[in-house]
Enzyme design. Sequence first.
Site, mmCIF file in Angstrom:
data_model
loop_
_atom_site.group_PDB
_atom_site.id
_atom_site.type_symbol
_atom_site.label_atom_id
_atom_site.label_comp_id
_atom_site.label_asym_id
_atom_site.label_seq_id
_atom_site.Cartn_x
_atom_site.Cartn_y
_atom_site.Cartn_z
ATOM 1 N N ARG A 52 56.863 94.321 7.679
ATOM 2 C CA ARG A 52 58.048 93.463 7.514
ATOM 3 C C ARG A 52 59.281 94.304 7.221
ATOM 4 N NH1 ARG A 52 57.932 88.872 2.999
ATOM 5 N NH2 ARG A 52 58.094 90.708 1.664
ATOM 6 N N ARG A 100 83.918 104.157 2.430
ATOM 7 C CA ARG A 100 83.845 102.702 2.499
ATOM 8 C C ARG A 100 84.630 102.149 3.691
ATOM 9 N NH1 ARG A 100 85.751 97.809 1.103
ATOM 10 N NH2 ARG A 100 84.220 96.353 0.262
ATOM 11 N N HIS A 102 83.774 98.690 6.545
ATOM 12 C CA HIS A 102 82.742 97.686 6.809
ATOM 13 C C HIS A 102 81.833 98.043 7.982
ATOM 14 C CE1 HIS A 102 85.216 95.454 4.059
ATOM 15 N NE2 HIS A 102 84.450 94.387 4.135
ATOM 16 N N LYS A 149 64.707 90.643 4.790
ATOM 17 C CA LYS A 149 64.588 90.810 3.326
ATOM 18 C C LYS A 149 65.688 91.766 2.855
ATOM 19 C CE LYS A 149 61.018 91.164 -0.229
ATOM 20 N NZ LYS A 149 61.325 89.946 -0.975
ATOM 21 N N GLU A 182 62.916 77.106 0.706
ATOM 22 C CA GLU A 182 62.026 77.979 -0.082
ATOM 23 C C GLU A 182 62.648 78.167 -1.452
ATOM 24 O OE1 GLU A 182 61.817 82.004 1.467
ATOM 25 O OE2 GLU A 182 63.928 81.944 2.058
HETATM 26 N N1 PLP Z 1 61.211 83.960 -0.188
HETATM 27 C C1 PLP Z 1 62.104 84.707 -0.840
HETATM 28 C C2 PLP Z 1 63.542 84.326 -0.765
HETATM 29 C C3 PLP Z 1 61.697 85.826 -1.570
HETATM 30 O O1 PLP Z 1 62.599 86.578 -2.212
HETATM 31 C C4 PLP Z 1 60.318 86.147 -1.634
HETATM 32 C C5 PLP Z 1 59.838 87.296 -2.392
HETATM 33 O O2 PLP Z 1 60.530 87.956 -3.090
HETATM 34 C C6 PLP Z 1 59.413 85.327 -0.955
HETATM 35 C C7 PLP Z 1 59.882 84.241 -0.228
HETATM 36 C C8 PLP Z 1 57.940 85.616 -0.976
HETATM 37 O O3 PLP Z 1 57.637 86.734 -0.185
HETATM 38 P P1 PLP Z 1 56.388 87.665 -0.478
HETATM 39 O O4 PLP Z 1 55.189 86.763 -0.507
HETATM 40 O O5 PLP Z 1 56.366 88.604 0.662
HETATM 41 O O6 PLP Z 1 56.627 88.312 -1.797
#
Ligand code: PLP
Length: 285
Positions: A52, A100, A102, A149, A182
């Site tokens: 990921r 700096r 963007h 992420k 979520e």
């Molecule tokens: N959703 C968000 C916004 C997160 O920050 C996280 C984990 O930090 C998750 C879902 C869960 O992801 P994972 O199971 O890979 O930790």
Amino acid sequence: MSRIAYVNGRYQDMRDASVSIEDRGYQFADGVYEVCEVRGGRLVDMPRHLTRLQRSLGELRIALPMPLSSLAVILHEVVRRNRVRFGIVYLQISRGVARRDHGFPVKAVKPGVVVTARTIDPARGEDNATRGIKVITVPENRWPRVDIKSTALLPNVLAKQAAREAGAYEAWYVDRDGFVTEGSSSNAWIVTREGRVVTRPDSSGILSGITRGVLIEALEALQIRFEERPFTPAEAADAAEAFVTAASMIVMPVVAIDGRAIGNGTPGPVARRLREQFHRFSAFS
Ligand code: PLP
């Protein structure tokens, strides 16, 4: 014992460790991260986290600073040097250091790499799981690329703080159509009164959680009925059970949403079972 961090090629006492003030992670939150659970000194589902990570980097056109196998060695080494048996290891990669501006640096720069690890008393997680956590709902206000992420977590910071100030542990985002996306740092699940486990598909509006992915495989193996579809806060309040998943929490039962008890207001049997069984389905390294 002082804590050791890996910072751009060196293992250092965290008190001496630093990065440049022109690191784009600091200036623009121009970076990505991963968190792996550490259990019995071993890393849980690390290959999936690294896959990921590579995807997140690719989406942002940040170069992979070294082969994934080398990152794996560093993760293990930071866990070892900090003598973490139960806790988490954190990996962050930023686009690097540049004056700096963007737009991306014109001349390629080396991505910044930081790895830290810390012990978390497993009794704390077990305590929370025994009591169950409360969630509140907040309007979804994040950018559409939550599948990446990214370290840009300001909406998540504010949502978590709102939860704390409301006496809850987690905040669930609700999108414009009224569906839960979520949590601020977790994926959201319910168990219907018919015993179906439900979570939102990872094709839109959520991070594809590693814990979520492993749990879906576990549900199949345990022959627990499962549906991938969005649900509303009202459906959650009316459900038999709810829970959240994240590497740092595994499966954490949810017992109230916006002050309304879910089920009988205590952790449900499905969430408890999934929490107990989870690590049978995860990969240790
Ligand atoms: N959703 C968000 C916004 C997160 O920050 C996280 C984990 O930090 C998750 C879902 C869960 O992801 P994972 O199971 O890979 O930790």
